[in-house]
Structure formats: C-alpha cells, structure tokens
Scaffold this motif. Structure first.
Motif, mmCIF file in Angstrom:
data_model
loop_
_atom_site.group_PDB
_atom_site.id
_atom_site.type_symbol
_atom_site.label_atom_id
_atom_site.label_comp_id
_atom_site.label_asym_id
_atom_site.label_seq_id
_atom_site.Cartn_x
_atom_site.Cartn_y
_atom_site.Cartn_z
ATOM 1 N N SER A 120 3.100 6.169 -2.346
ATOM 2 C CA SER A 120 2.946 6.273 -3.794
ATOM 3 C C SER A 120 4.117 7.032 -4.390
ATOM 4 O O SER A 120 4.474 8.111 -3.906
ATOM 5 C CB SER A 120 1.643 6.993 -4.150
ATOM 6 O OG SER A 120 1.536 7.170 -5.545
ATOM 7 N N SER A 121 4.734 6.468 -5.429
ATOM 8 C CA SER A 121 5.806 7.126 -6.163
ATOM 9 C C SER A 121 6.958 7.485 -5.215
ATOM 10 O O SER A 121 7.581 6.608 -4.633
ATOM 11 C CB SER A 121 5.263 8.355 -6.898
ATOM 12 O OG SER A 121 6.175 8.836 -7.844
ATOM 13 N N LEU A 122 7.234 8.780 -4.997
ATOM 14 C CA LEU A 122 8.276 9.158 -4.039
ATOM 15 C C LEU A 122 7.981 8.583 -2.663
ATOM 16 O O LEU A 122 8.880 8.122 -1.964
ATOM 17 C CB LEU A 122 8.386 10.679 -3.958
ATOM 18 C CG LEU A 122 9.442 11.220 -2.993
ATOM 19 C CD1 LEU A 122 10.844 10.936 -3.507
ATOM 20 C CD2 LEU A 122 9.249 12.718 -2.768
ATOM 21 N N GLY A 123 6.706 8.583 -2.275
ATOM 22 C CA GLY A 123 6.326 7.995 -0.996
ATOM 23 C C GLY A 123 6.616 6.512 -0.938
ATOM 24 O O GLY A 123 6.933 5.972 0.129
ATOM 25 N N GLY A 124 6.526 5.829 -2.070
ATOM 26 C CA GLY A 124 6.890 4.420 -2.118
ATOM 27 C C GLY A 124 8.371 4.219 -1.913
ATOM 28 O O GLY A 124 8.799 3.298 -1.196
ATOM 29 N N LEU A 125 9.181 5.086 -2.530
ATOM 30 C CA LEU A 125 10.633 5.020 -2.335
ATOM 31 C C LEU A 125 10.993 5.273 -0.878
ATOM 32 O O LEU A 125 11.791 4.535 -0.280
ATOM 33 C CB LEU A 125 11.318 6.052 -3.233
ATOM 34 C CG LEU A 125 12.833 6.199 -3.080
ATOM 35 C CD1 LEU A 125 13.559 4.918 -3.480
ATOM 36 C CD2 LEU A 125 13.350 7.388 -3.890
ATOM 37 N N PHE A 126 10.412 6.314 -0.272
ATOM 38 C CA PHE A 126 10.694 6.626 1.133
ATOM 39 C C PHE A 126 10.284 5.453 2.032
ATOM 40 O O PHE A 126 10.963 5.139 3.015
ATOM 41 C CB PHE A 126 9.951 7.893 1.557
ATOM 42 C CG PHE A 126 10.633 9.182 1.168
ATOM 43 C CD1 PHE A 126 11.431 9.254 0.031
ATOM 44 C CD2 PHE A 126 10.468 10.327 1.921
ATOM 45 C CE1 PHE A 126 12.052 10.442 -0.333
ATOM 46 C CE2 PHE A 126 11.092 11.520 1.571
ATOM 47 C CZ PHE A 126 11.886 11.578 0.443
ATOM 48 N N THR A 127 9.172 4.815 1.684
ATOM 49 C CA THR A 127 8.711 3.683 2.481
ATOM 50 C C THR A 127 9.667 2.504 2.354
ATOM 51 O O THR A 127 10.026 1.866 3.360
ATOM 52 C CB THR A 127 7.298 3.270 2.048
ATOM 53 O OG1 THR A 127 6.403 4.377 2.243
ATOM 54 C CG2 THR A 127 6.795 2.087 2.852
#
Length: 312
Positions: A120-127
């Motif tokens: 989600s959000s930053l976690g989406g970018l990292f993914t």
C-alpha cells in the motif's frame, strides 16, 4: 523509566490490542540488514504473503486485511524508521536500491525465496521496484491504493510538501515529537486517507500511527525518506516508473484503488495500469487506505486474486 521506554510500552500494548481485536497472534522478528534494520511481525501458517504499508504507517495497520486472508503465513514489515523499527537516514544509495535491499534482505533472512505481496502506498512502490529489479522474488502482487510516486500524475499533498521544505520541514519534524491529543492526529490523517477512514480507526490503531513519531529519530527518518521521494510538491523523476518499465512487469498484478484516493484518481491511473501486461484495476469505495473504508470489499478482491483469479 525513560520517556522512550514508556512510549515503546504504549505502542506495544496498543499493537497487542489491535491484534486481539482482529484475532491475530503475532511473532516478532528483528532483521539486521547492515545499516537499516527491519522489524517483522508474522501471523499464521501457509504460503508466505508479504505486507508492506505506507510511509510512517505501522505494519499492524494492515490488520483488517490480514484478518480476512486466512491460510497464509503473513509477513508484516515495519520498514526502517517505522513503528518500532530503528531509525534510518535513507542515505548512501538510491532509495530504489535501498528499497530492494530491504525487501530482498528480509526475504533472505526469513528463508523465503518467493512470495505474494500486498503493498500500500510506499509499500506499493517498494513492491513494484522489486517486481522490476528482483522479479523472481514476487509471485503476484495486490497493490492497494496509489503506489507512492510510482505512476505519472500522482500528486503530493500539502503535509508532505511542507515536511520536505528546508525550514518549515524542520519545524514540523520537531512538532511531531511533542505530545498531542488524538483528535489532532485524526485531523492530520484526514488529508491523506480521507475523513471516513480517519474516523473509522480505533484509538489503538490511531496510536500505532501517531505515537512512533515521538520516538527518538523516527520523525527525522520520516522526513529523510520523504525528501528522497519528492521535491517541490512533485515526485522526484527517478522514482516515477517509465512506460517501458511498466510494460516490462509480467508479474500478475491487481490494483485496488479507492475512488476518492487523494494522491491519484482511478481514472488518472488507468492509462498507466493498462501498460502493465495483464494487470487489473478494481475501484472500491474510500480513499488512500480503502480497507478502513470498506474492509470487506478490499479483502474479497485480494482474496480472489491471491487464489488465482487474475481479474478479481
């Protein structure tokens, strides 16, 4: 007992109450990755499912999703400088290289070769970065809400822009360390995730979002990471995925997008999502943390996708 120790005890107690509310039994791991350190909470047994939340948000913030997805070994990552993970300067390498190191290093430490992801959000970018630079580690990915800065046209909210400014940012960073009532935190969260989601958060969940920023070094970590992601109210160009990169993603991908996501609307996102082969975009009620607006709808979509329905 020092103020920091008292805060940490309050955070752990709130975390335990949130876990109990959602029927989750957690095990804590500390993963040393050289300079950055990651804190991981694991829940359940089965195939690994990695959860990475947004900037300054706690791993346990994903509890409403985790509770609706039985049958997995859930890996909830507190990124460096988040929640009770130690502070991080986010310097030395590009933030993309640091992100890949955090994700793959955590998987290595937990003996996980390949996993499904919920970001989600930053976690989406990292993914997304991991899907591009270490594709063998990601079997499929459900990205809930705008993946921070990843797609062209994503906007920067005023709070983030203020924190990255040289003078105002230092002042706001200092304010974050001061005690404040919960209603102030709800107001602050409203700009990012929407009024409904901010109201829906329990006091314990709210405390998991607000209290860690009062720990030594955490507000500075938050600001340091923001400064690596954005500048002058826009995403730094190196953090925005190109059309060629989007077209290169061949991992099964589901985007679950809140219809009122303040960072990027679903309509703005459609052209970028269309460039990812086989990716699907599902629009749900809510804003940038739609599982607080409608957990059932988000869980239903993610569960079907993880079960193999590419077009959940």
């Amino acid at each position: 007992m020092s103020n920091s120790q008292g805060l940490e005890r309050r955070i752990r107690a709130a975390e335990q109450r949130v876990a109990a509310t959602y029927g989750l039994t957690t095990t804590e791991h500390v993963v040393m990755l050289g300079d950055p350190t990651v804190r991981v909470l694991t829940v359940g047994e089965g195939e690994p499912l990695v959860h990475i939340n947004g900037i300054s948000a706690p791993a346990m913030g994903m509890a409403p999703l985790v509770a609706g997805l039985p049958g997995f070994r859930h890996i909830l990552i507190d990124l460096p400088g988040h929640s009770l993970a130690p502070p991080c300067t986010w310097q030395g390498r590009t933030v993309r290289e640091l992100a890949i190191g955090v994700v793959t290093g955590t998987l290595d430490a937990l003996d996980i070769e390949r996993a499904a992801f919920v970001g989600s959000s930053l976690g989406g970018l990292f993914t997304l970065w991991t899907m591009l630079d270490a594709p063998e580690r990601v079997s499929r990915a459900a990205l809930v809400a705008t993946p921070a800065t990843a797609l062209p046209g994503s906007r920067v909210i005023a709070e983030f822009a203020a924190l990255t400014s040289p003078i105002r940012g230092r002042f706001d960073q200092s304010l974050m360390r001061l005690p404040s009532p919960r209603f102030i935190a709800r107001i602050a969260l409203t700009e990012a995730i929407g009024a409904n989601a901010a109201r829906a958060m329990s006091d314990d969940m709210l405390d998991l979002h607000r209290l860690p920023l009062r720990l030594p070094g955490q507000a500075a970590s938050y600001r340091a990471l923001l400064r690596r992601l954005i500048q002058d109210r826009t995403a730094r160009p190196e953090n925005v995925l190109t059309d060629a990169e989007l077209a290169r993603i061949d991992t099964p991908t589901l985007f679950v997008w809140g219809e009122d996501d303040v960072f990027c609307s679903p309509e703005q996102a459609r052209s970028s999502v269309a460039k990812i082969p086989g990716a699907h975009l599902a629009v749900v009620p809510g804003g940038h943390a739609p599982w607080f607006d409608d957990a059932h709808r988000c869980v239903t979509l993610v569960r079907a996708f993880l079960a193999g329905d590419r077009h959940a």
